[in-house]
Design a protein around this motif. Structure first.
Motif: not given
Length: 162
Positions: A33, A37-38, A40-41
């Motif tokens: 996860l 997230h990384q 996407e960021q």
């Protein structure tokens, strides 16, 4: 598999104690996860940093900065009123204790220098494990009683006609 667990390293220059410097492995689900997230960021407009949760300037977040200021918003959105950032650490340790993870492992994850500190802080979780221990003993002794009863029954039935 192991690569997901070690995707980032953070070194802090001023550790509170030698046991504060440690490697903490993540469950694969959490590591996955965080990796997602990384990514996407990095793909967003803010993709200015390789940190998973960067500050607006791209540096790591520190508890005294944005993290502290915005944490209450996250808590409110998650509908867990009263949760503090330190409460996340406490919850993690309590869950590990409730899952019967050896206290030494919990101690190492938290960076405690002595098991005494870990036991004192998380003794409420060990109270629940005491109930579990009593239940396990009840099951054991019930099985033992049945086994002994069967053995006594065999001995007695063998002597009846003798």
């Amino acid at each position: 598999r192991d690569g997901l667990r070690r995707f980032a390293t953070f070194t802090r220059n001023s550790a509170r104690s030698p046991s504060s410097v440690r490697t903490v492995s993540l469950p694969e689900t959490a590591a996955h996860l965080l990796k997602m997230h990384q990514k996407e960021q990095m793909a967003s407009e803010r993709g200015i940093s390789t940190w998973v949760f960067p500050s607006p300037s791209g540096e790591p977040l520190y508890k005294d900065g944005i993290l502290r200021k915005d944490f209450h918003k996250v808590v409110k959105a998650a509908e867990v009123p009263g949760l503090t950032f330190h409460g996340l650490r406490h919850t993690h340790a309590t869950i590990l204790a409730a899952l019967n993870v050896p206290m030494r492992s919990v101690m190492d994850r938290l960076g405690h220098s002595t098991s005494r500190m870990t036991i004192e802080v998380y003794s409420h979780a060990t109270a629940a494990s005491q109930e579990q221990a009593v239940s396990a003993l009840d099951t054991f002794y019930e099985g033992l009683d049945q086994k002994i009863g069967r053995q006594i029954g065999r001995q007695t039935s063998g002597n009846i006609g003798g």
